[in-house]
Design a protein around this motif. Structure first.
Motif, PDB file in Angstrom:
ATOM      1  N   GLU A  71       0.977  -1.162   0.034  1.00 36.44           N
ATOM      2  CA  GLU A  71       0.027   0.051  -0.020  1.00 36.44           C
ATOM      3  C   GLU A  71       1.036   0.991  -0.009  1.00 36.44           C
ATOM      4  O   GLU A  71       1.597   1.526   0.776  1.00 36.44           O
ATOM      5  CB  GLU A  71      -1.057  -0.074   1.112  1.00 36.44           C
ATOM      6  CG  GLU A  71      -1.976   0.986   1.127  1.00 36.44           C
ATOM      7  CD  GLU A  71      -2.984   0.927   2.428  1.00 36.44           C
ATOM      8  OE1 GLU A  71      -3.294   1.745   2.581  1.00 36.44           O
ATOM      9  OE2 GLU A  71      -3.472  -0.348   2.733  1.00 36.44           O
ATOM     10  N   GLY A  72       0.817   2.141  -0.991  1.00 38.35           N
ATOM     11  CA  GLY A  72       1.311   3.372  -1.242  1.00 38.35           C
ATOM     12  C   GLY A  72       2.897   3.003  -1.559  1.00 38.35           C
ATOM     13  O   GLY A  72       3.849   3.846  -1.277  1.00 38.35           O
ATOM     14  N   GLY A  73       3.342   1.873  -1.912  1.00 38.34           N
ATOM     15  CA  GLY A  73       4.756   1.703  -2.212  1.00 38.34           C
ATOM     16  C   GLY A  73       5.587   1.586  -1.156  1.00 38.34           C
ATOM     17  O   GLY A  73       6.706   1.859  -1.165  1.00 38.34           O
ATOM     18  N   LYS A  74       4.942   1.288   0.291  1.00 35.71           N
ATOM     19  CA  LYS A  74       5.841   1.453   1.215  1.00 35.71           C
ATOM     20  C   LYS A  74       6.912   0.316   1.501  1.00 35.71           C
ATOM     21  O   LYS A  74       7.969   0.636   2.100  1.00 35.71           O
ATOM     22  CB  LYS A  74       5.011   1.255   2.743  1.00 35.71           C
ATOM     23  CG  LYS A  74       4.061   2.608   2.799  1.00 35.71           C
ATOM     24  CD  LYS A  74       3.225   2.354   3.748  1.00 35.71           C
ATOM     25  CE  LYS A  74       2.220   3.603   4.143  1.00 35.71           C
ATOM     26  NZ  LYS A  74       1.433   3.523   5.271  1.00 35.71           N
ATOM     27  N   VAL A  75       6.750  -0.765   0.634  1.00 36.74           N
ATOM     28  CA  VAL A  75       7.760  -1.918   0.934  1.00 36.74           C
ATOM     29  C   VAL A  75       8.912  -1.419  -0.234  1.00 36.74           C
ATOM     30  O   VAL A  75       8.443  -1.536  -1.481  1.00 36.74           O
ATOM     31  CB  VAL A  75       7.253  -3.380   0.786  1.00 36.74           C
ATOM     32  CG1 VAL A  75       8.174  -4.584   0.728  1.00 36.74           C
ATOM     33  CG2 VAL A  75       6.024  -3.663   1.797  1.00 36.74           C
ATOM     34  N   GLU A  76      10.066  -1.579  -0.068  1.00 35.40           N
ATOM     35  CA  GLU A  76      10.962  -1.386  -1.107  1.00 35.40           C
ATOM     36  C   GLU A  76      12.177  -2.510  -1.192  1.00 35.40           C
ATOM     37  O   GLU A  76      12.464  -3.071   0.026  1.00 35.40           O
ATOM     38  CB  GLU A  76      11.851  -0.119  -0.665  1.00 35.40           C
ATOM     39  CG  GLU A  76      10.841   1.154  -0.981  1.00 35.40           C
ATOM     40  CD  GLU A  76      11.606   2.399  -0.851  1.00 35.40           C
ATOM     41  OE1 GLU A  76      12.945   2.350  -0.776  1.00 35.40           O
ATOM     42  OE2 GLU A  76      10.927   3.338  -1.055  1.00 35.40           O
ATOM     43  N   PHE A  77      12.338  -2.928  -2.424  1.00 29.47           N
ATOM     44  CA  PHE A  77      13.510  -3.953  -2.582  1.00 29.47           C
ATOM     45  C   PHE A  77      14.373  -3.253  -3.454  1.00 29.47           C
ATOM     46  O   PHE A  77      14.301  -2.967  -4.716  1.00 29.47           O
ATOM     47  CB  PHE A  77      12.700  -5.018  -3.329  1.00 29.47           C
ATOM     48  CG  PHE A  77      13.697  -6.158  -3.622  1.00 29.47           C
ATOM     49  CD1 PHE A  77      14.134  -7.222  -2.735  1.00 29.47           C
ATOM     50  CD2 PHE A  77      14.311  -6.288  -4.910  1.00 29.47           C
ATOM     51  CE1 PHE A  77      14.845  -8.228  -3.062  1.00 29.47           C
ATOM     52  CE2 PHE A  77      15.125  -7.374  -5.276  1.00 29.47           C
ATOM     53  CZ  PHE A  77      15.200  -8.347  -4.209  1.00 29.47           C
ATOM     54  N   PRO A  78      15.766  -3.084  -3.109  1.00 31.95           N
ATOM     55  CA  PRO A  78      16.743  -2.436  -3.870  1.00 31.95           C
ATOM     56  C   PRO A  78      17.347  -3.256  -4.602  1.00 31.95           C
ATOM     57  O   PRO A  78      17.705  -4.560  -4.412  1.00 31.95           O
ATOM     58  CB  PRO A  78      17.762  -1.805  -2.848  1.00 31.95           C
ATOM     59  CG  PRO A  78      17.365  -2.473  -1.692  1.00 31.95           C
ATOM     60  CD  PRO A  78      16.193  -2.904  -1.601  1.00 31.95           C
ATOM     61  N   VAL A  79      17.224  -3.032  -5.845  1.00 30.06           N
ATOM     62  CA  VAL A  79      18.023  -4.103  -6.910  1.00 30.06           C
ATOM     63  C   VAL A  79      19.515  -3.429  -7.176  1.00 30.06           C
ATOM     64  O   VAL A  79      19.893  -2.675  -7.787  1.00 30.06           O
ATOM     65  CB  VAL A  79      17.119  -3.735  -8.341  1.00 30.06           C
ATOM     66  CG1 VAL A  79      17.828  -4.611  -9.631  1.00 30.06           C
ATOM     67  CG2 VAL A  79      15.821  -4.128  -8.174  1.00 30.06           C
ATOM     68  N   THR A  80      20.412  -4.321  -6.758  1.00 31.67           N
ATOM     69  CA  THR A  80      21.744  -4.092  -6.639  1.00 31.67           C
ATOM     70  C   THR A  80      22.582  -4.716  -7.477  1.00 31.67           C
ATOM     71  O   THR A  80      21.937  -5.576  -8.107  1.00 31.67           O
ATOM     72  CB  THR A  80      22.278  -4.239  -5.083  1.00 31.67           C
ATOM     73  OG1 THR A  80      22.122  -5.785  -4.723  1.00 31.67           O
ATOM     74  CG2 THR A  80      21.411  -3.335  -4.089  1.00 31.67           C
TER      75      THR A  80
END
Length: 163
Positions: A36-45
């Motif tokens: 919801e609202g883009g609260k979960v972030e997964f960095p693509v490293t």
């Protein structure tokens, strides 16, 4: 002698910092957002890209020139799987604020990649990198007739938001 000693200490400290600090761990290409609202972030490293299936094909880069280039990068669907997300579409956002919505059906029907190299070299920011979305247009006549594909080929990718 003191200058040499200070230089040696600085070199050792920098070496330790780069070995243990996440800030020095490698490049982050973009972030996958979900929830919801883009609260979960997964960095693509670099590490995430290295673990994903790499695909290579020939492609034009119309924002740069009309030549054919060899592009390579992970499948977008594999990166979404690594992030543990699914949905009906993905909104790709570029560094300049440009956005394009990509239906998930594109990702299952075609080998859409996040290109991180062009002609065997990492894509620099000056070359509209460090990553960009590319469809295998040259290998697929159906895609050549689809005007939406060009609009979805987002360069200077900053984030993907799963809907």
């Amino acid at each position: 002698m003191r200058t040499i000693l200070k230089l040696a200490i600085a070199t050792v400290v920098f070496g330790v910092l780069t070995a243990v600090s996440p800030a020095f761990a490698g490049q982050t290409y973009f972030v996958i957002k979900s929830g919801e609202g883009g609260k979960v972030e997964f960095p693509v490293t670099d590490d995430v890209v290295a673990k994903a299936t790499a695909v290579e094909f020939k492609s034009k880069l119309p924002d740069q020139d009309e030549d054919m280039h060899t592009v390579k990068g992970p499948l977008l669907r594999d990166l979404l799987k690594a992030a543990g997300v699914s949905g009906k579409s993905v909104v790709a956002k570029a560094a300049d604020g440009y956005e394009a919505e990509i239906p998930m059906s594109d990702l299952t029907s075609y080998d859409v990649i996040i290109a991180v190299t062009v002609d065997g070299k990492p894509i620099t920011e000056d070359e509209n990198g460090p990553s960009r979305i590319l469809y295998p247009v040259e290998d697929n006549p159906k895609l050549q007739k689809n005007d939406d594909v060009g609009a979805r080929a987002v360069f200077q990718l900053k984030e993907l938001t799963v809907k």
